[in-house]
Scaffold this motif. Sequence first.
Motif, PDB file in Angstrom:
ATOM      1  N   GLU A 145       0.828  -1.221   0.000  1.00 43.76           N
ATOM      2  CA  GLU A 145       0.000   0.000   0.000  1.00 43.76           C
ATOM      3  C   GLU A 145       0.854   1.260   0.000  1.00 43.76           C
ATOM      4  O   GLU A 145       0.506   2.268  -0.610  1.00 43.76           O
ATOM      5  CB  GLU A 145      -0.904  -0.014   1.240  1.00 43.76           C
ATOM      6  CG  GLU A 145      -1.349   1.316   1.632  1.00 43.76           C
ATOM      7  CD  GLU A 145      -2.847   1.542   1.472  1.00 43.76           C
ATOM      8  OE1 GLU A 145      -3.118   2.675   1.239  1.00 43.76           O
ATOM      9  OE2 GLU A 145      -3.670   0.663   1.552  1.00 43.76           O
ATOM     10  N   ALA A 198       1.846   2.084  -3.512  1.00 41.72           N
ATOM     11  CA  ALA A 198       0.692   2.579  -4.257  1.00 41.72           C
ATOM     12  C   ALA A 198       0.409   4.038  -3.912  1.00 41.72           C
ATOM     13  O   ALA A 198       0.189   4.873  -4.798  1.00 41.72           O
ATOM     14  CB  ALA A 198      -0.529   1.715  -3.970  1.00 41.72           C
ATOM     15  N   ASN A 209       0.717   7.248  -6.504  1.00 43.08           N
ATOM     16  CA  ASN A 209      -0.479   8.055  -6.766  1.00 43.08           C
ATOM     17  C   ASN A 209      -0.270   9.512  -6.366  1.00 43.08           C
ATOM     18  O   ASN A 209      -0.770  10.427  -7.024  1.00 43.08           O
ATOM     19  CB  ASN A 209      -1.686   7.471  -6.028  1.00 43.08           C
ATOM     20  CG  ASN A 209      -2.176   6.169  -6.646  1.00 43.08           C
ATOM     21  OD1 ASN A 209      -2.117   6.001  -7.862  1.00 43.08           O
ATOM     22  ND2 ASN A 209      -2.641   5.261  -5.826  1.00 43.08           N
ATOM     23  N   ALA A 265      -2.044   3.577  -9.416  1.00 42.43           N
ATOM     24  CA  ALA A 265      -1.425   2.451  -8.733  1.00 42.43           C
ATOM     25  C   ALA A 265      -2.358   1.926  -7.655  1.00 42.43           C
ATOM     26  O   ALA A 265      -3.076   2.684  -7.004  1.00 42.43           O
ATOM     27  CB  ALA A 265      -0.093   2.870  -8.113  1.00 42.43           C
ATOM     28  N   SER A 266      -2.346   0.603  -7.476  1.00 41.57           N
ATOM     29  CA  SER A 266      -3.206  -0.007  -6.466  1.00 41.57           C
ATOM     30  C   SER A 266      -2.674  -1.391  -6.106  1.00 41.57           C
ATOM     31  O   SER A 266      -1.949  -2.019  -6.880  1.00 41.57           O
ATOM     32  CB  SER A 266      -4.642  -0.126  -6.984  1.00 41.57           C
ATOM     33  OG  SER A 266      -5.467  -0.779  -6.031  1.00 41.57           O
ATOM     34  N   GLN A 267      -3.068  -1.863  -4.915  1.00 37.81           N
ATOM     35  CA  GLN A 267      -2.810  -3.242  -4.504  1.00 37.81           C
ATOM     36  C   GLN A 267      -3.920  -4.179  -4.973  1.00 37.81           C
ATOM     37  O   GLN A 267      -3.760  -5.394  -4.937  1.00 37.81           O
ATOM     38  CB  GLN A 267      -2.761  -3.354  -2.975  1.00 37.81           C
ATOM     39  CG  GLN A 267      -1.534  -2.784  -2.303  1.00 37.81           C
ATOM     40  CD  GLN A 267      -1.647  -2.968  -0.802  1.00 37.81           C
ATOM     41  OE1 GLN A 267      -2.419  -2.275  -0.158  1.00 37.81           O
ATOM     42  NE2 GLN A 267      -0.888  -3.906  -0.257  1.00 37.81           N
TER      43      GLN A 267
END
Length: 300
Positions: free
Chosen positions: A33, A36, A40, A60-62
């Motif tokens: 996280e 991410a 971002n 961006a993300s998990q």
Amino acid sequence: MQIVVVGGGAVGLLLASLLQKDHTQMNILVHREAQASELNDKGLKQIDVLQQSYHTYVKASQDFKVFPTDAIWIIAVKYLHLESLQSLFDALPDSTPLLFIQNGVMHLQFAKSLHQKQIAFSSVEFGAEKLSDSSVVHRGIGKMKIALERGDGEPFKELFQLSSDNLPIEWVENAEQMLIRKALLNCFINPLTTILNVKNGSLITNEHSLILLEQLYKELLGAFPEQQDRLHFDDVLALCTKTATNTSSMLADRLNGRMMEVDTIVGGVLQIARKRGYEMPILETLYMLLMALQQGGVEK
């Protein structure tokens, strides 16, 4: 065109930056996280080969569920982490095109077992160094080669619109031969630089390591004679010269206390050679030395 890069390491970040164009939406699936959030908030910073800085704004993300399934998914994680992504591959529809970028050849069988109808492999020849969760350095321009494994290849051919002087993209007909060539190149540089704890260029400026490199070349090409027209010793020398100031990926893993890709890079080549009836005492010795180093850890 939409692209999802799976993996926030050096190769994944650099590809996300190099492939981003005005009409390309770039998404990055990361493991943590914190990464991410940083991507971002700050965007992705690339320092190019001329030491100029560029920023790319990405999503961006998990959570892979937030990304489009009709995008090209570029899988840029180490082979060691592919199994942990099985739930992702199971969830993506048959129509999602997958492009795998890993060292070695062991990911071939894993990818072939998936249900997606469009699968390709890539071999990248550039240098990349991750500075932080949101910044990466481009160390040495090199080709991105793509070879089709399954499907008609049309989604991957869209990537050629993104080819540039900093990232020339080339289509290759035989995926297995392309990956074996890259695996052999990795076997020349990664084991020796890691054991000797030197930059890539030192392999050819030190007369003793150069002799060992020549002997290793003869041994490997003896087991893989079909590569003789594709991989000359001059290619090995040229790669050492072009990436002279680079730290090999295996040495970087060792210095940072990470698991090295010994089985992925060296073990896979040894496995194929044995199936062909060849013994490779030099590479086998390097393999054992690397495994001993791995077991011993990194001395501070």
